[in-house]
Scaffold this active site. Structure first.
Site, PDB file in Angstrom:
ATOM      1  NE  ARG A  18      -3.746  -2.118  -0.231  1.00  0.00           N
ATOM      2  CZ  ARG A  18      -3.652  -2.888  -1.314  1.00  0.00           C
ATOM      3  NH1 ARG A  18      -2.757  -2.636  -2.246  1.00  0.00           N
ATOM      4  NH2 ARG A  18      -4.453  -3.911  -1.480  1.00  0.00           N
ATOM      5  CB  CYS A  19      -0.090   4.672  -0.964  1.00  0.00           C
ATOM      6  SG  CYS A  19       0.575   6.311  -1.231  1.00  0.00           S
TER       7      CYS A  19
END
Length: 82
Positions: A18-19
């Site tokens: 994830r970011c």
């Protein structure tokens, strides 16, 4: 250009991340590549549809193709602008 993963000289599997992890991994991987080499990135984080094109513009790399219609998203990034 149609999406052709065979253009890639390296592949980065970023699925499940994830970011900001996918873009951080792209940056680290591309740093160790030669100009003109092509990186295939596979990711499933929706933020990559925004972050990877922005990264390419900011870092002067070419996003030569993207497939974002289905998971995993796939991007072909050519190192450098030449």
């Amino acid at each position: 250009m149609s999406f052709n993963p065979e253009l890639a000289t390296k592949t980065l599997e970023a699925e499940g991340l994830r970011c900001p992890e996918p873009v951080m991994m792209v940056r680290k991987t591309i740093r160790n590549m030669q100009d003109g080499e092509v990186l295939l990135v596979k990711a499933d984080d929706p933020s990559t549809t925004r972050d990877i094109p922005s990264f390419c513009r900011f870092m002067d790399h070419q996003l030569i193709a993207a497939q974002t219609d289905q998971l995993p998203y796939q991007y072909l990034i050519k190192k450098g602008l030449e």
